[in-house]
Design an enzyme around this catalytic site. Structure first.
Site, PDB file in Angstrom:
ATOM      1  N   SER A 545      -8.332  -1.336   8.969  1.00 49.73           N
ATOM      2  CA  SER A 545      -8.467  -1.360   7.521  1.00 49.73           C
ATOM      3  C   SER A 545      -9.693  -2.203   7.159  1.00 49.73           C
ATOM      4  CB  SER A 545      -7.183  -1.892   6.881  1.00 49.73           C
ATOM      5  OG  SER A 545      -7.163  -1.652   5.505  1.00 49.73           O
ATOM      6  N   HIS A 663      -1.352   4.801   6.535  1.00 49.34           N
ATOM      7  CA  HIS A 663      -1.944   3.485   6.712  1.00 49.34           C
ATOM      8  C   HIS A 663      -0.919   2.428   7.107  1.00 49.34           C
ATOM      9  CE1 HIS A 663      -5.693   1.227   5.943  1.00 49.34           C
ATOM     10  NE2 HIS A 663      -4.910   0.217   5.681  1.00 49.34           N
TER      11      HIS A 663
END
Length: 690
Positions: A545, A663
């Site tokens: 990320s 995610h």
């Protein structure tokens, strides 16, 4: 091993003029996953990844050991409502944690099991909130990793759904009114009511009454405000006080209002400003003693707790109860008042190691400390809403799977309340906290985890994040333990941009200061080499990320310093990141390419734009998730194509593109597969053979 040729990827002559700067974007066609050329390229990249990884040794050993260490399971802290308790637990054989409820007689019962809802394992339980009496529960689930939560209600005793789904509830808090008849929540506007491309934004706060259609929900707050605002909403234990907070995206500041629901109706609360247009974060807690407690970093970047009367919640009425500590960062607090001398438990992190102090509730005087199991991470302190003398908190460290500890303020003792349910043999490791100097002389801390007595240079993974005020703290990790047990070292750098030293540390690594984060990582690598932990040929970096952005910038700025890179779910095109996923909510952290000065910061380090032909880049593995609605995988796709084109050495550039995951949360088996691939790749390219 003979490397397969890279899949062909056409380079378009696309150059945009942005604020007078020509910005090439040869792989923009990869932004569209439905483009036939993109589909072909992704399929060929998948075949290349399989061919390259199929020839690497050690994967099955890593896979087996990671799976074994994850059989520890997990346990979550209890939440008490009325006479019931609620907590999460994952047993060794389960793919997802299950939500349990505890009846007044102590009987446990599984209330929500994601695998029972969906045997494929693709459904995740994103959040849950029982009502104040423990009779109803609101919960949110999503499918395939997209995090597009739908909200449902369940009768706790019967275990039956009574309402739902309510869609567009991603990241929605739920604040129940007493009696379980209504709750406040946050919901996005329908896509038909917002401009194209803005479907992920435009949130509003609503009041929903049980048994009525959502079409009848009352709009409470948010009309006419910033499109990227996130809202928080909470109702005090007695139902009298409502608080609403608003922050623009992920900005480290918020506006805050409170309303007296006795003096005004729940449908039309008269909101009073606590703070507005102030560069600080604050939250309030309405105490059972009638006082208002304010947790804030206003004029205190490491945090402080103030008190005032609920009728005068504004800043000028705040009085310090727990002042800022010069070294530790305030993280949490809880109030225990069923005592002759009521106390406040205050959680701190000191260089990312957790501790809890005990203070007189009236004066704030420090009167003791809570015993903790070791030098690790405490995950939140909770007490019963109606008060009491007990508190619970999660605890973990590098060799301890999650546990829940119970503190009794009457005896001053901490005891184990619950441990992770699986028995595993955890390898012996040593954790050393070291300090080093970054390029500008700033002192940075780093944890280095190795086998006891390990000496000499060894394959090392350097991990970092450096953003959004998130702290890198010790915790149980099957991947770290597997790597160290195999003979490697694992270093975790507490870079600027994180929260380890408070809000000033965060801001020293955001916006115009973002390069400090990358300098901190390079300095960490140089320190590990200088102190004999590793060498350049044995050093890998890993991040996901914002941490994917970190390692993407690192490999383009200092390709000579690193042998291998794992870059997961990364942001890499910092010129166009705002146009995809939740990118527009992060321009308060990174800046916006629409503004000339901020474009200059972004373009200066944007990894995709810093790739240069003829450079020997580290062996690089991109791992991305096709259902990721936070960070679009296009960043990694474009960067992978650019690096494959530019690479001058035989070190591979590979893409692992996973479908039906996103995610965040995922099934344990998918976690094992991903971690095994990452460690196998890094082991091969750093020489880890044990």
């Amino acid at each position: 091993m003979t490397r397969q040729p890279y899949p062909p990827a056409s380079r378009d002559e696309l150059v945009e003029d942005l604020h007078g700067t020509p910005v090439p974007d040869p792989y923009r066609w990869l932004e569209d996953p439905d483009d036939p050329a993109a589909k072909t390229w992704l399929a060929e990249e998948e075949a290349l990844f399989a061919a390259e990884m199929g020839g690497l040794p050690g994967r099955e050993a890593f896979k087996a050991r990671i799976a074994e260490l994850l059989r520890s399971g997990s346990i979550g802290a209890p939440v008490w409502r009325g006479e019931r308790g609620f907590f999460m637990r994952r047993t060794p054989e389960q793919e997802h944690a299950v939500l349990y409820t505890v009846a007044p007689d102590g009987t446990e019962r599984a209330l929500l099991d994601p695998m029972a809802l969906d045997p494929t394992g693709l459904t995740t339980l994103d959040s849950w909130q029982p009502d104040k009496e423990g009779r109803l529960l609101a919960y949110q689930i999503s499918v395939g990793g997209d995090e597009e939560s739908s909200l449902y209600l369940i009768d706790v005793v019967l275990g039956e759904r009574i309402e739902g789904p309510i869609d567009r509830c991603r990241y929605s808090p739920v604040a129940w009114l007493p009696g379980g008849e209504a709750f406040y929540y946050v919901r996005r506007l329908p896509a038909t009511e917002v401009p194209d491309g803005e479907e992920q934004f435009h949130r509003r706060v609503y009041l929903h009454r049980i048994g009525t259609s959502t079409e009848e929900d009352v709009l409470i707050f948010g009309d006419g405000m910033e499109k990227t605002n996130y809202y928080g909403v909470a109702v005090s234990r007695d139902g009298r006080w409502l608080q609403i907070s608003a922050s623009r995206g992920t900005a480290p500041r918020n506006d805050l209002w409170v309303a007296d629901l006795v003096a005004s109706s729940p449908e039309s609360p008269e909101l009073v400003v606590v703070q507005e247009d102030v560069d600080a974060q604050s939250a309030v807690h309405f105490g059972r003693d009638g006082r208002l407690y304010v947790f804030t970093d206003r004029d205190a970047p490491r945090g402080r707790i103030c008190v005032t009367d609920p009728s005068t919640p504004q800043f000028e009425h705040w009085r310090d109860l727990i002042p800022q500590d010069p070294e530790a960062v305030l993280s949490d607090f809880a109030i225990l008042d069923d005592l002759d001398r009521p106390v406040m438990l205050v959680g701190w992190t000191r260089h990312a190691i957790s501790e809890i102090s005990v203070h007189d509730l009236v004066t704030g005087e420090r009167v003791g400390e809570v015993p903790t199991p070791g030098l690790g991470t405490i995950g939140g302190i909770s007490e019963r809403p109606e008060g009491g003398h007990e508190a619970w908190f999660g605890y973990t460290d590098n060799t301890t799977p999650p546990t829940i500890q119970r503190y009794d303020a009457r005896t001053g003792e901490t005891t184990l309340w619950a441990s992770s349910p699986g028995a595993v043999e955890v390898p012996a490791v040593e954790t050393e906290q070291v300090t080093y100097r970054s390029a500008d002389g700033s002192e940075v801390h780093m944890l280095v985890i190795s086998k006891p007595g390990a000496e000499g240079p060894r394959p090392t993974i350097l991990y970092g994040y450096g953003g959004f005020g998130i702290s890198m703290t010790p915790g149980y990790s099957a991947s770290i333990l597997s790597w160290v047990e195999a003979g490697g070292a694992y270093a975790i750098a507490q870079l600027r941009g994180g929260g380890e030293q408070g809000e000033e540390w965060h801001r020293a690594g955001m916006l115009a200061n973002k390069q400090n984060v990358y300098d901190d990582l390079h300095a960490a690598a140089e320190h590990l080499i200088a102190t004999g932990v590793t060498t350049t040929s044995r050093l890998a970096i890993s991040g996901g990320s914002n941490g994917g952005l970190l390692v993407g910038a690192a490999l383009t700025q200092r390709p000579d310093l690193y042998a291998a890179v794992v870059c997961s779910a990364p942001l890499l095109d910092m010129v166009r990141y705002e146009l995809f996923g939740l990118g527009a909510t992060w321009n308060v952290e990174y800046g916006s390419a629409e503004k000339p000065d901020e474009f200059a910061w972004l373009y200066a380090y944007s990894p995709y734009h810093r790739v240069r032909e003829g450079v020997s880049y580290p062996a690089t593995l991109f791992t991305v998730f096709q259902s990721d609605t936070r960070v679009h995988p296009l960043h990694a796709w474009k960067m992978c194509a650019a690096l494959q084109h530019a690479q001058s050495s035989d070190r591979p550039i590979l893409l692992r593109n996973e479908t039906e995951v996103g995610h965040g949360a995922r099934a344990v088996s998918k976690t094992v597969e991903l971690a095994a691939d990452q460690l196998t790749f890094l082991a091969h390219h750093t020489g880890l053979t044990s």
